[in-house]
Design an enzyme around this catalytic site. Structure first.
Site, PDB file in Angstrom:
ATOM      1  CG  ASP A 109      63.971  60.371  28.938  1.00 19.15           C
ATOM      2  OD1 ASP A 109      65.191  60.577  29.069  1.00 19.15           O
ATOM      3  OD2 ASP A 109      63.126  60.671  29.796  1.00 19.15           O
ATOM      4  CG  ASN A 157      67.167  72.529  28.217  1.00 20.97           C
ATOM      5  OD1 ASN A 157      67.491  73.645  28.597  1.00 20.97           O
ATOM      6  ND2 ASN A 157      67.533  72.096  27.038  1.00 20.97           N
ATOM      7  CB  CYS A 184      69.142  63.807  28.183  1.00 19.47           C
ATOM      8  SG  CYS A 184      69.606  63.213  29.829  1.00 19.47           S
ATOM      9  NE  ARG A 185      64.652  63.208  25.552  1.00 20.37           N
ATOM     10  CZ  ARG A 185      63.362  63.012  25.764  1.00 20.37           C
ATOM     11  NH1 ARG A 185      62.683  62.266  24.914  1.00 20.37           N
ATOM     12  NH2 ARG A 185      62.761  63.558  26.786  1.00 20.37           N
ATOM     13  CB  SER A 186      66.311  69.798  23.970  1.00 22.25           C
ATOM     14  OG  SER A 186      66.363  70.139  25.333  1.00 22.25           O
ATOM     15  CB  CYS A 203      63.865  67.066  25.639  1.00 21.27           C
ATOM     16  SG  CYS A 203      65.185  67.759  26.656  1.00 21.27           S
TER      17      CYS A 203
HETATM   18  P1  4NP Z   1      65.642  64.993  28.721  1.00 20.96           P
HETATM   19  O1  4NP Z   1      65.815  63.755  29.727  1.00 20.96           O
HETATM   20  O2  4NP Z   1      64.159  65.307  28.673  1.00 20.96           O
HETATM   21  O3  4NP Z   1      66.153  64.444  27.420  1.00 20.96           O
HETATM   22  O4  4NP Z   1      66.474  66.113  29.272  1.00 20.96           O
HETATM   23  C1  4NP Z   1      65.312  63.758  31.014  1.00 20.96           C
HETATM   24  C2  4NP Z   1      66.019  64.375  32.025  1.00 20.96           C
HETATM   25  C3  4NP Z   1      65.553  64.356  33.329  1.00 20.96           C
HETATM   26  C4  4NP Z   1      64.361  63.736  33.602  1.00 20.96           C
HETATM   27  C5  4NP Z   1      63.643  63.124  32.603  1.00 20.96           C
HETATM   28  C6  4NP Z   1      64.123  63.145  31.297  1.00 20.96           C
HETATM   29  N1  4NP Z   1      63.884  63.688  34.951  1.00 20.96           N
HETATM   30  O5  4NP Z   1      62.867  63.019  35.197  1.00 20.96           O
HETATM   31  O6  4NP Z   1      64.470  64.318  35.832  1.00 20.96           O
END
Ligand code: 4NP
Length: 163
Positions: A124, A11, A13-15, A8
């Protein structure tokens, strides 16, 4: 043995959620797989998953507390057999790192595993609500259960490579 990487943006939240759910399913079904996750960005390197992701996963019986964020690296293309991205922008970021090399990894969206086209991405949840985190959990779980069935039945994990 299949080596599977979930990707993702952050790294956190989703992955890592996909990694934790798949580690759980690996144990429950005695799957011969190796699992990891990574983010295309450097934003959260070395951090634990987002506390909201950890809390929601725990509510559903999945422990993410030991996972640590890392950034996707070029060698992942050859280290892994399968790379599952959470959304189209992750795929674009991965493509930018490919440099037209021939990779070992087959690459696709995680939601391509759904038979019914009910979702085109894992959204997201970072700027979302607790409900969004639960919806992401249920979606990722559904995809990982299909992945588990495919592994157990020795069926192809990816029908159509993204590139
Ligand atoms: P992820 O979610 O890609 O599922 O881990 C996010 C975590 C942090 C951010 C964006 C998406 N950020 O902009 O910091």
């Amino acid at each position: 043995m299949h080596k599977i990487l979930f990707v993702c943006l952050g790294n956190i939240c989703r992955s890592p959620l996909a990694e934790g759910i798949m580690l759980d399913l690996k144990q429950k079904h005695n799957l011969n797989i190796q699992i990891d996750s990574a983010g295309t960005s450097s934003f959260h390197i070395g951090e634990a998953p987002d506390p909201r992701t950890i809390k929601n996963a725990k509510k559903n019986g999945v422990d993410l507390s030991q996972l640590v964020a890392r950034q996707f690296v070029e060698s992942d293309f050859d280290e892994f057999d399968f790379i599952f991205a959470m959304d189209q922008s992750n795929l674009t970021n991965i493509a930018d790192l490919m440099n037209n090399k021939i990779n070992k990894a087959q690459i696709a969206l995680l939601t391509d595993l759904l038979h019914d086209n009910s979702a085109q991405k894992v959204p997201d949840p970072y700027y979302g609500t607790a409900q969004d985190f639960e919806a992401v959990f249920q979606l990722v779980l559904r995809c990982c259960e299909i992945l588990t069935e495919r592994i157990k039945n020795k069926r192809p994990l990816i029908h159509q490579k993204s590139f």
